[in-house]
Design a protein around this motif. Sequence first.
Motif, PDB file in Angstrom:
ATOM      1  N   LEU A 130       0.691  -1.180   0.058  1.00 42.56           N
ATOM      2  CA  LEU A 130       0.025  -0.020  -0.028  1.00 42.56           C
ATOM      3  C   LEU A 130       0.775   1.280  -0.153  1.00 42.56           C
ATOM      4  CD1 LEU A 130      -2.382  -1.109   2.906  1.00 42.56           C
ATOM      5  CD2 LEU A 130      -2.958  -1.159   0.329  1.00 42.56           C
ATOM      6  N   SER A 131       0.157   2.313  -0.410  1.00 46.99           N
ATOM      7  CA  SER A 131       1.037   3.581  -0.166  1.00 46.99           C
ATOM      8  C   SER A 131       0.933   4.035   1.317  1.00 46.99           C
ATOM      9  CB  SER A 131       0.369   4.793  -0.911  1.00 46.99           C
ATOM     10  OG  SER A 131      -0.941   5.348  -0.316  1.00 46.99           O
ATOM     11  N   GLU A 132       1.935   4.565   1.760  1.00 47.97           N
ATOM     12  CA  GLU A 132       2.390   5.339   2.949  1.00 47.97           C
ATOM     13  C   GLU A 132       0.884   6.093   3.310  1.00 47.97           C
ATOM     14  OE1 GLU A 132       5.489   7.466   6.110  1.00 47.97           O
ATOM     15  OE2 GLU A 132       5.960   6.825   3.932  1.00 47.97           O
ATOM     16  N   ALA A 133       0.321   6.924   2.477  1.00 49.83           N
ATOM     17  CA  ALA A 133      -0.728   7.807   2.782  1.00 49.83           C
ATOM     18  C   ALA A 133      -1.797   6.872   3.037  1.00 49.83           C
ATOM     19  CB  ALA A 133      -1.007   8.613   1.573  1.00 49.83           C
ATOM     20  N   THR A 134      -2.105   5.708   2.374  1.00 51.11           N
ATOM     21  CA  THR A 134      -3.224   4.803   2.669  1.00 51.11           C
ATOM     22  C   THR A 134      -3.261   4.177   3.932  1.00 51.11           C
ATOM     23  OG1 THR A 134      -3.532   4.088   0.448  1.00 51.11           O
ATOM     24  CG2 THR A 134      -4.435   2.667   1.973  1.00 51.11           C
ATOM     25  N   VAL A 135      -1.846   3.605   4.452  1.00 50.76           N
ATOM     26  CA  VAL A 135      -1.826   3.384   5.740  1.00 50.76           C
ATOM     27  C   VAL A 135      -2.064   4.425   6.797  1.00 50.76           C
ATOM     28  CG1 VAL A 135      -0.098   2.427   7.390  1.00 50.76           C
ATOM     29  CG2 VAL A 135       0.026   1.562   5.239  1.00 50.76           C
ATOM     30  N   LYS A 136      -1.664   5.497   6.683  1.00 53.92           N
ATOM     31  CA  LYS A 136      -1.926   6.672   7.687  1.00 53.92           C
ATOM     32  C   LYS A 136      -3.491   6.931   7.731  1.00 53.92           C
ATOM     33  CE  LYS A 136       2.272   9.335   7.000  1.00 53.92           C
ATOM     34  NZ  LYS A 136       2.787  10.725   6.677  1.00 53.92           N
ATOM     35  N   THR A 137      -4.377   6.810   6.606  1.00 53.53           N
ATOM     36  CA  THR A 137      -5.811   6.769   6.585  1.00 53.53           C
ATOM     37  C   THR A 137      -6.300   5.684   7.250  1.00 53.53           C
ATOM     38  OG1 THR A 137      -5.696   8.131   4.208  1.00 53.53           O
ATOM     39  CG2 THR A 137      -7.850   6.872   5.090  1.00 53.53           C
ATOM     40  N   HIS A 138      -5.819   4.640   7.035  1.00 54.28           N
ATOM     41  CA  HIS A 138      -6.324   3.460   7.916  1.00 54.28           C
ATOM     42  C   HIS A 138      -6.086   3.623   9.415  1.00 54.28           C
ATOM     43  CE1 HIS A 138      -8.022   0.800   4.590  1.00 54.28           C
ATOM     44  NE2 HIS A 138      -6.792   0.677   4.157  1.00 54.28           N
ATOM     45  N   LEU A 139      -4.767   4.049   9.805  1.00 51.14           N
ATOM     46  CA  LEU A 139      -4.806   4.125  11.249  1.00 51.14           C
ATOM     47  C   LEU A 139      -5.671   5.350  11.544  1.00 51.14           C
ATOM     48  CD1 LEU A 139      -0.791   4.464  11.476  1.00 51.14           C
ATOM     49  CD2 LEU A 139      -2.363   2.994  12.688  1.00 51.14           C
ATOM     50  N   LEU A 140      -5.954   6.386  10.924  1.00 48.92           N
ATOM     51  CA  LEU A 140      -7.041   7.333  11.532  1.00 48.92           C
ATOM     52  C   LEU A 140      -8.265   6.806  11.806  1.00 48.92           C
ATOM     53  CD1 LEU A 140      -6.053  10.426   9.270  1.00 48.92           C
ATOM     54  CD2 LEU A 140      -5.571  10.040  12.010  1.00 48.92           C
ATOM     55  N   HIS A 141      -8.723   5.650  10.763  1.00 49.06           N
ATOM     56  CA  HIS A 141      -9.970   5.040  10.980  1.00 49.06           C
ATOM     57  C   HIS A 141      -9.939   4.324  12.152  1.00 49.06           C
ATOM     58  CE1 HIS A 141     -10.817   5.711   6.442  1.00 49.06           C
ATOM     59  NE2 HIS A 141     -11.201   6.627   7.240  1.00 49.06           N
TER      60      HIS A 141
END
Length: 212
Positions: free
Chosen positions: A173-184
């Motif tokens: 995944l992209s790092e940005a996608t991981v960050k988004t998942h973390l926020l969720h």
Amino acid sequence: MSGTIRLLIADDHPIVRDGFRGVFASEPGFAVLGEAGNGAEAVAMAKALGPDVVLMDLRMPVMGGVEAIRELARAGVPARVLVLTTYDTEGDVRPAIEAGATGYLLKDTGREDLVRAVRAAARGEAVLAPAVATRLMSQVRTPQEALSDREVEILKLVADGATNREAAKRLFLSEATVKTHLLHIYAKLGVNDRAAAVAAGFRRGILSVEGR
């Protein structure tokens, strides 16, 4: 129960212990057997003295209150544990109750309410501070949303110490996608950071010590 209620006071602040001792010294039907400055002392003293109720602070050196409650349960000590603390967050309340605490009060509880609560705890009745009861009821009425499979994968990697970049590489995944998942994940678990998310994951059974 009948007869004198035997108490053990566990708190790392001597002035707090003195205050509680003073409350029950002037009340009929109570006997303070001893005082402990940390959870390890509380466990040892409870085994030796056999109190009916332990007044347990949560955050203490050497061994905290939740760990002490678990140790008392593992040792088969029949004392009821009434938590007395200044903290009322879910991260404090839920582990204490799950560990086996009979009640959970805040240190701003009035004298008469405290005495009544200890008597109730000695009878095996659940005792909760109004603020704590309201918080727990709110959680029951508003079920928390479950993590998706991908969010669980990411939480497991975070628990294993992976950075966002490392998690992204492992999951393609992209790092940005991981960050988004973390926020969720944070939103669903009601936390604000990685460490709290991991702690909540273990507490709720999403993560396990064996395989995470």
